[in-house]
Design a protein around this motif. Structure first.
Motif, mmCIF file in Angstrom:
data_model
loop_
_atom_site.group_PDB
_atom_site.id
_atom_site.type_symbol
_atom_site.label_atom_id
_atom_site.label_comp_id
_atom_site.label_asym_id
_atom_site.label_seq_id
_atom_site.Cartn_x
_atom_site.Cartn_y
_atom_site.Cartn_z
ATOM 1 N N PRO A 142 -24.642 -36.579 -79.473
ATOM 2 C CA PRO A 142 -23.519 -37.378 -80.060
ATOM 3 C C PRO A 142 -22.553 -36.993 -79.500
ATOM 4 C CG PRO A 142 -24.230 -35.401 -81.204
ATOM 5 C CD PRO A 142 -25.487 -35.662 -80.080
ATOM 6 N N LYS A 148 -9.570 -30.508 -74.903
ATOM 7 C CA LYS A 148 -10.428 -29.936 -76.003
ATOM 8 C C LYS A 148 -11.501 -30.772 -75.986
ATOM 9 C CE LYS A 148 -6.223 -29.063 -78.845
ATOM 10 N NZ LYS A 148 -5.559 -29.494 -80.117
ATOM 11 N N LEU A 149 -11.594 -32.000 -75.695
ATOM 12 C CA LEU A 149 -12.959 -32.953 -75.671
ATOM 13 C C LEU A 149 -13.696 -32.741 -74.357
ATOM 14 C CD1 LEU A 149 -11.456 -36.151 -77.073
ATOM 15 C CD2 LEU A 149 -12.666 -34.479 -78.180
ATOM 16 N N PRO A 184 -18.410 -36.156 -78.822
ATOM 17 C CA PRO A 184 -17.725 -34.763 -79.434
ATOM 18 C C PRO A 184 -16.982 -35.265 -80.720
ATOM 19 C CG PRO A 184 -17.302 -34.949 -76.954
ATOM 20 C CD PRO A 184 -17.920 -36.431 -77.441
ATOM 21 N N ASP A 185 -16.824 -34.235 -81.569
ATOM 22 C CA ASP A 185 -16.116 -34.313 -82.840
ATOM 23 C C ASP A 185 -14.452 -34.342 -82.431
ATOM 24 O OD1 ASP A 185 -16.212 -32.651 -85.983
ATOM 25 O OD2 ASP A 185 -15.343 -34.592 -85.438
ATOM 26 N N LEU A 186 -13.925 -35.359 -83.103
ATOM 27 C CA LEU A 186 -12.404 -35.092 -82.960
ATOM 28 C C LEU A 186 -11.525 -34.435 -83.963
ATOM 29 C CD1 LEU A 186 -11.849 -39.487 -82.443
ATOM 30 C CD2 LEU A 186 -12.291 -37.674 -80.778
ATOM 31 N N ASP A 187 -12.287 -33.652 -84.602
ATOM 32 C CA ASP A 187 -11.383 -32.808 -85.871
ATOM 33 C C ASP A 187 -10.717 -31.798 -85.230
ATOM 34 O OD1 ASP A 187 -12.831 -34.140 -87.742
ATOM 35 O OD2 ASP A 187 -14.337 -32.762 -88.272
ATOM 36 N N GLY A 188 -11.219 -31.377 -83.858
ATOM 37 C CA GLY A 188 -10.209 -30.297 -83.356
ATOM 38 C C GLY A 188 -8.910 -30.946 -82.731
ATOM 39 N N THR A 194 -16.991 -43.047 -80.740
ATOM 40 C CA THR A 194 -16.725 -42.308 -81.951
ATOM 41 C C THR A 194 -16.151 -43.272 -83.173
ATOM 42 O OG1 THR A 194 -14.444 -41.601 -81.457
ATOM 43 C CG2 THR A 194 -15.992 -40.151 -80.907
#
Length: 204
Positions: free
Chosen positions: A133, A181-182, A135-139, A197
């Motif tokens: 999946p 970060k990503l 990467p999450d963008l929450d960071g 995403t």
């Protein structure tokens, strides 16, 4: 341009083989490589991946030549960390401007072209069942998300700065932090991630 370092751009015979292009990149270590997507032997995307893989320290910036609608290989360039795209019918002035732009750190030339390319890419790519999946963008901070979204829509750093009423340097800082970060290597990969995403949707 006085006081500005000129990028080393390796030129050779028309339509060289991809293998020769990879060897020349290793031997001459250019700052910028102008890469055709269609060449004898290995295609330009695979050649780009090989150039990056064999780079000892700072890899060259790769500017991909494309016929746009007719060139399916250009989508691979998005994942191969290419620094920019240039239409094959671009004139000398546009070519020089593109080389200078990618050498100076701008990862995409002609944002309108990039937007259409990525939208076509996003429509054609269906995620495989066993693929990882995105990467999450929450960071990311809200400003980093905002900059990433505008980047994916094809805006240049200057256009994003005008839109958000911040400096161009601040735009670069936010985008670089988001990419770090990503774990992304290029602006093109950041654009693809924004589509994968759902941060940006084709035609949205």
């Amino acid at each position: 341009m006085a006081g500005t370092r000129r990028p080393r751009l390796r030129t050779g015979r028309p339509r060289p083989s991809a293998g020769r292009a990879v060897r020349l990149a290793a031997e001459t270590r250019p700052d910028v490589v102008l890469m055709d997507t269609r060449m004898p032997g290995v295609n330009g995307i695979e050649a780009t991946e090989r150039i990056f893989a064999q780079a000892a320290d700072r890899p060259p910036r790769v500017l991909v030549l494309t016929t746009f609608d007719l060139d399916e290989y250009v989508y691979g360039a998005l994942r191969a960390a290419a620094a920019g795209f240039l239409l094959k019918d671009s004139g000398p002035e546009r070519l020089l401007a593109a080389v200078t732009a990618v050498d100076g750190g701008d990862a995409l030339f002609a944002p309108s072209v990039t937007r259409r390319l990525v939208e076509a890419f996003a429509r054609q790519q269906a995620p495989a069942a066993d693929s990882a999946p995105p990467p999450d963008l929450d960071g990311l901070t809200s400003r980093e998300v905002e900059v990433l979204k505008l980047t994916a829509r094809g805006l240049s750093n200057l256009e994003i700065a005008d839109r958000l009423h911040i400096s161009e340097a601040t735009v670069k800082t936010h985008l670089n932090r988001a990419m770090s970060k990503l774990d992304l290597d290029s602006r093109a990969q950041a654009v693809v991630l924004a589509y994968e995403t759902g941060l940006v949707t084709p035609g949205g």
